[in-house]
Write an enzyme that holds these catalytic residues in place. Structure first.
Site, PDB file in Angstrom:
ATOM      1  N   LYS A   1      -1.627  -1.155  -3.946  1.00  0.00           N
ATOM      2  CA  LYS A   1      -2.667  -0.128  -3.935  1.00  0.00           C
ATOM      3  C   LYS A   1      -1.921   1.177  -4.017  1.00  0.00           C
ATOM      4  CE  LYS A   1      -6.228   1.584  -0.742  1.00  0.00           C
ATOM      5  NZ  LYS A   1      -6.557   2.774  -1.502  1.00  0.00           N
TER       6      LYS A   1
ATOM      7  N   TYR B   1       0.835  -1.193   0.000  1.00  0.00           N
ATOM      8  CA  TYR B   1       0.000   0.000   0.000  1.00  0.00           C
ATOM      9  C   TYR B   1       0.876   1.253   0.000  1.00  0.00           C
ATOM     10  CZ  TYR B   1      -4.182   2.664   1.439  1.00  0.00           C
ATOM     11  OH  TYR B   1      -5.244   3.521   1.523  1.00  0.00           O
TER      12      TYR B   1
ATOM     13  N   GLY C   1      -5.524   4.586  -6.300  1.00  0.00           N
ATOM     14  CA  GLY C   1      -6.181   4.892  -5.035  1.00  0.00           C
ATOM     15  C   GLY C   1      -6.703   6.306  -4.871  1.00  0.00           C
TER      16      GLY C   1
HETATM   17  C1  HMN Z   1      -8.441   3.296   2.341  1.00  0.00           C
HETATM   18  O1  HMN Z   1      -9.504   2.978   2.839  1.00  0.00           O
HETATM   19  O2  HMN Z   1      -7.383   2.797   2.724  1.00  0.00           O
HETATM   20  C2  HMN Z   1      -8.558   4.409   1.330  1.00  0.00           C
HETATM   21  O3  HMN Z   1      -9.505   4.087   0.398  1.00  0.00           O
HETATM   22  C3  HMN Z   1      -7.465   5.002   0.624  1.00  0.00           C
HETATM   23  C4  HMN Z   1      -7.976   5.782  -0.570  1.00  0.00           C
HETATM   24  O4  HMN Z   1      -6.951   5.813  -1.500  1.00  0.00           O
HETATM   25  C5  HMN Z   1      -8.484   7.133  -0.161  1.00  0.00           C
HETATM   26  N1  HMN Z   1      -7.490   7.835   0.568  1.00  0.00           N
HETATM   27  C6  HMN Z   1      -7.662   8.123   1.863  1.00  0.00           C
HETATM   28  O5  HMN Z   1      -8.685   7.882   2.477  1.00  0.00           O
HETATM   29  C7  HMN Z   1      -6.512   8.781   2.538  1.00  0.00           C
HETATM   30  C8  HMN Z   1      -8.970   7.912  -1.369  1.00  0.00           C
HETATM   31  O6  HMN Z   1     -10.071   7.219  -1.854  1.00  0.00           O
HETATM   32  C9  HMN Z   1      -9.376   9.338  -0.976  1.00  0.00           C
HETATM   33  O7  HMN Z   1     -10.330   9.294   0.061  1.00  0.00           O
HETATM   34  C10 HMN Z   1     -10.001  10.095  -2.141  1.00  0.00           C
HETATM   35  O8  HMN Z   1      -9.174  10.067  -3.255  1.00  0.00           O
HETATM   36  C11 HMN Z   1     -10.356  11.530  -1.749  1.00  0.00           C
HETATM   37  O9  HMN Z   1      -9.213  12.351  -1.708  1.00  0.00           O
END
Ligand code: HMN
Length: 290
Positions: free
Chosen positions: A161, A135, A186
């Site tokens: 990821k 990740y 991600g």
């Molecule tokens: C996770 O649950 O580990 C996340 O989905 C990681 C994901 O990449 C998200 N990043 C974070 O929550 C830090 C993104 O989906 C992010 O929420 C989105 O791009 C909005 O900025």
């Protein structure tokens, strides 16, 4: 599962008013998202508030989701914790519970050396027979491409990821590590770019809230219908940016409630929205135009 691909929500974990895990809401969320066409689930990650739960609670979430999914789509379980022994215990449990893959952020907070992080992944990946998705995420410290390549040599490490914006490195991973090294983009704001740049799937928070939008984006890009993909991505970015003004896992849960899928509350220190804030979010969404 032979292959884990497509639109994979980083699943929210519903809590009730008193911050207890809400099994009924979890089961409903799983079915709602499957009806909306998602292709898999990623559990107890950042979006799932995994770090705010005890290992025992995380295990219960995994058991409930696997039980509700009933093999309809693959399930990836995020087992990351700062302590290797804790992560290994969670990974072994995920395997027994019937998960299809495990994933983990690198150990964080103490700024561990690359060698310590490598050792963490080696110990964890070889503790089960499941594929391991490493990740790469800014919150835990981004890896450079060379380090991803080094980690890819560990037995069972099957993909990454990739929550970074340097999507050119996805091509590099495919070319230098191999076509079967899975890459999941991600950053929800960059879903189109991720898929266009050879990612096998997209994993993110907002796929819990806008599953249909992102399934459509995925299908349009695959069919090379770029105009429509671009249109939907722009709307999604506006929605995401409006949501990021608050504790956005709370926004996601509230927006799901508006759509008839009551997903409960977040756990402290995240803050649920006040009634006023809810109205403010609604108003900002209403202003979003093509
Ligand atoms: C996770 O649950 O580990 C996340 O989905 C990681 C994901 O990449 C998200 N990043 C974070 O929550 C830090 C993104 O989906 C992010 O929420 C989105 O791009 C909005 O900025």
């Amino acid at each position: 599962y032979e292959e884990i691909k497509g639109v994979i929500p980083a699943l929210i974990t519903p809590f009730d008013h008193e911050e207890n895990f809400d099994e009924m809401r979890m089961r409903k969320t799983v079915n709602w998202l499957l009806e909306e066409g998602v292709h898999g689930f990623y559990l107890t990650g950042s979006t799932g508030e995994g770090f705010l739960m005890t290992p025992e609670e995380r295990k219960v979430v995994v058991e409930v989701v696997v039980d509700e999914v009933k093999g309809r789509v693959p399930v990836i379980v995020h087992v990351g914790a700062i302590g290797t022994k804790i992560s290994i215990d969670l990974a072994k449990h995920a395997e027994k519970a019937g998960a299809d893959a495990v994933s983990s952020v690198p150990p964080f907070y103490w700024r561990f050396s690359d060698d310590a992080i490598f050792q963490y992944y080696e110990d964890l990946a070889t503790a089960t027979s499941l594929p391991m998705i490493i990740y790469n995420v800014p919150l835990a410290g981004l890896f450079g491409f060379d380090f991803i390549k080094r980690l890819s040599g560990i037995p069972h490490v099957h993909g990454v990821k990739y929550t970074a914006y340097t999507h050119q490195d996805i091509h590099k991973a495919k070319a230098q590590i191999g076509k079967d090294f899975m890459v999941y983009s991600g950053a929800d704001e960059m879903a189109v770019s991720g898929i266009l740049n050879e990612a096998d799937g997209i994993i993110g928070s907002f796929y819990s809230m806008l599953p249909d939008v992102f399934v459509n984006i995925y299908d349009h890009v695959k069919k090379e219908e770029f105009k429509e993909a671009q249109r939907l991505q722009k709307i999604a970015v506006d929605i995401i940016e409006a949501s990021l003004k608050f504790d956005y896992y709370a926004v996601i849960k509230v927006a799901m409630k508006w759509m008839g899928m009551d997903a409960g509350y977040v756990r402290r220190p995240f803050r649920n929205l006040t009634a006023e804030q809810e109205e403010a979010v609604k108003a900002s969404y209403r202003e979003i135009r093509d």
